[in-house]
Motif scaffolding. Sequence first.
Motif, mmCIF file in Angstrom:
data_model
loop_
_atom_site.group_PDB
_atom_site.id
_atom_site.type_symbol
_atom_site.label_atom_id
_atom_site.label_comp_id
_atom_site.label_asym_id
_atom_site.label_seq_id
_atom_site.Cartn_x
_atom_site.Cartn_y
_atom_site.Cartn_z
ATOM 1 N N ASP A 95 0.813 -1.256 -0.126
ATOM 2 C CA ASP A 95 0.041 0.084 -0.042
ATOM 3 C C ASP A 95 1.029 1.106 -0.047
ATOM 4 O OD1 ASP A 95 -1.911 2.043 0.191
ATOM 5 O OD2 ASP A 95 -2.702 1.166 2.250
ATOM 6 N N HIS A 96 1.354 1.938 -1.080
ATOM 7 C CA HIS A 96 2.030 3.035 -1.424
ATOM 8 C C HIS A 96 1.076 4.174 -1.357
ATOM 9 C CE1 HIS A 96 5.611 0.347 -1.888
ATOM 10 N NE2 HIS A 96 4.884 -0.209 -2.983
ATOM 11 N N GLU A 97 -0.063 3.771 -1.635
ATOM 12 C CA GLU A 97 -1.125 5.112 -2.014
ATOM 13 C C GLU A 97 -1.658 5.604 -0.716
ATOM 14 O OE1 GLU A 97 -2.938 7.436 -4.457
ATOM 15 O OE2 GLU A 97 -1.446 5.970 -4.764
ATOM 16 N N THR A 98 -1.904 4.975 0.382
ATOM 17 C CA THR A 98 -2.548 5.524 1.495
ATOM 18 C C THR A 98 -1.513 6.653 2.284
ATOM 19 O OG1 THR A 98 -3.731 3.545 1.936
ATOM 20 C CG2 THR A 98 -3.347 5.144 3.846
ATOM 21 N N LYS A 103 -1.007 12.165 3.784
ATOM 22 C CA LYS A 103 -0.205 13.470 3.787
ATOM 23 C C LYS A 103 -0.793 14.588 2.920
ATOM 24 C CE LYS A 103 4.407 15.295 2.417
ATOM 25 N NZ LYS A 103 5.800 14.933 1.878
ATOM 26 N N ARG A 104 -1.661 14.233 1.665
ATOM 27 C CA ARG A 104 -2.257 15.191 0.881
ATOM 28 C C ARG A 104 -3.563 15.664 1.926
ATOM 29 N NH1 ARG A 104 -4.195 12.816 -4.675
ATOM 30 N NH2 ARG A 104 -6.411 13.121 -3.972
ATOM 31 N N LEU A 105 -3.919 14.634 2.510
ATOM 32 C CA LEU A 105 -5.244 15.103 3.215
ATOM 33 C C LEU A 105 -5.094 16.326 4.220
ATOM 34 C CD1 LEU A 105 -8.371 14.851 4.014
ATOM 35 C CD2 LEU A 105 -7.673 12.764 5.265
ATOM 36 N N ALA A 106 -3.829 16.051 5.154
ATOM 37 C CA ALA A 106 -3.468 16.783 6.204
ATOM 38 C C ALA A 106 -3.395 18.115 5.677
ATOM 39 C CB ALA A 106 -2.176 16.352 6.890
ATOM 40 N N THR A 233 -9.134 8.511 0.871
ATOM 41 C CA THR A 233 -8.288 8.089 1.940
ATOM 42 C C THR A 233 -8.745 6.987 2.622
ATOM 43 O OG1 THR A 233 -7.364 10.277 2.362
ATOM 44 C CG2 THR A 233 -6.751 8.669 4.093
ATOM 45 N N LEU A 234 -10.031 6.931 2.951
ATOM 46 C CA LEU A 234 -10.700 6.054 3.843
ATOM 47 C C LEU A 234 -10.908 4.701 2.844
ATOM 48 C CD1 LEU A 234 -13.744 7.870 5.496
ATOM 49 C CD2 LEU A 234 -11.329 7.283 6.558
ATOM 50 N N GLU A 235 -11.041 5.124 1.661
ATOM 51 C CA GLU A 235 -11.060 3.946 0.627
ATOM 52 C C GLU A 235 -9.783 3.368 0.409
ATOM 53 O OE1 GLU A 235 -12.759 3.418 -3.930
ATOM 54 O OE2 GLU A 235 -11.621 5.306 -3.576
ATOM 55 N N SER A 236 -8.771 3.940 0.432
ATOM 56 C CA SER A 236 -7.457 3.420 0.188
ATOM 57 C C SER A 236 -6.904 2.568 1.517
ATOM 58 C CB SER A 236 -6.441 4.586 -0.029
ATOM 59 O OG SER A 236 -5.177 3.960 0.071
#
Length: 377
Positions: A95-98, A103-106, A233-236
Motif C-alpha cells: 500500500d503505497h497510496e495511503t 499527507k495530501r489530506l493533512a 483516503t478511507l477507501e485506500s
Amino acid sequence: MKQYIVTGMTCAACQARVEKAVAKLPEVESVSVSLLTNSMGVQGQVSDETVIKAVEDAGYGASLKGAASQSGQGNGARTNSYSAKLASEEAALQDHETPKLVKRLAWSLGFLALLMYITMGHNMLGWPLPGFLNHNHIGLALTQLLISIIVMYINRAFFISGFRTLFHGSPNMDSLVALGSSVSFGWSLYIFYRMTYMITTGVANVDLMSIYHNQLYFESAAMIPALITVGKTLESMSKGRTTDALKNLMKMAPKTAVILQDGQEVTVGIDQVHTEDIFVVKPGESIPVDGIIVEGETAVDESALTGESIPVDKVVGDSISAATMNQSGYIKARASRVGEDTTFSQIIQMVSDAAATKAPIARIADRSCNPSCHHGG
C-alpha cells in the motif's frame, strides 16, 4: 491467464472503461479488471504490447505483472523467474497510496481550515482578522483565491485524471470533482475581476460588499477536492486491509533452503533448489519446497495449507509441502516440486487469480447494467 498491473484507475467507471477497451481486441476471449488490486486478467492469444496499447489508448497505464522476472530458460531459470515474480507481486500489493493520501489530506484540511476561517468565521461569525484585511474586500477575495489555488494544486491528481478521462470520452468520478471545483473557481475568478472593475469605476462600496458576501465561491472550489480526498483516503485504507491476506500469504513463502552439496549443508536461495536435490530441514524451520522424506521422522504443522492445527506425523517415504513447519525431528528429503509447481505456490496463484477476476454472478450483473461493456459491445 495473463495478469497485468493497471495504473490510473480511481473508480468503477475506470474499471469498466479498461475492460471495454481490452475486450474489443479480436484475440481476447475474456478480460476482468479488479479495482481492488489494480490488476487485470486477460484470456486469449493476444500479445502483451497490444493489450498495453489498448489500455494506454483508453487513458490509463498498464504493465505485465512480474515482467522483470521473465528471463532465462530451463528449470533453474524457471525457479528464478518464479522467485522474482513472487517478489514483484508482493511489491505490487504494498500500500503505497495511503501514506501519500494521508499527507495530501493533512495539507488540504489545514489550508481549507484557514480558508473557512476567512469566509465563514469572519463573514458570518465576525471572527477577527488582521487589520489590513478588515473590510478590505479585494484583499480578502485575493487571499481566498490564493488559498484555493494551493488546495487545488495539492489535489491536482483529481484534475489530471478527471480532465484526461473526460477528453478521452470516458468521464469518471474525478471528472465530476474536477468540473465542480473548476466551475466554482472560474465563476469566483470572474466575480473577483468584476470587483476590481467596480473599484476602478468608482461603484459604491456597499455594492462591492454585497457581491463579496454572496457571489464568491472560492471556498467551494477548495472544499470539493479536499472532502473527496477524505473519502479517497478511507477507501485506500480499506483496500489495503482487504489485500492483507494475500500479502501475508506471500510473506509465508520460504526464501532460502539448506541443501546437501558434496555431503555439506549449504544454504541457498529458494530459486536455486532443483528437483531431485536433497534438502535438510531442522526442527522449527519452514519446509522450503515439496518433497519426499528420505531420512528421519518428524511432526509437521500443515496449518498453512490445510488449516489443521494438529501436527501430522511424517516418516520416510511420506510427502511434505513447502511453507509447512517442521516441528520436532531432523529430516532429509528429496525435492519433488519446486518453484511454481509446489502446492503452496499454486494456492498463492489461485488466490491471486481470484483477486484479479470476477465471480460469474458479477459478470452477469455487469452485462445487465451495462451491455456495452462486455466483449463485442
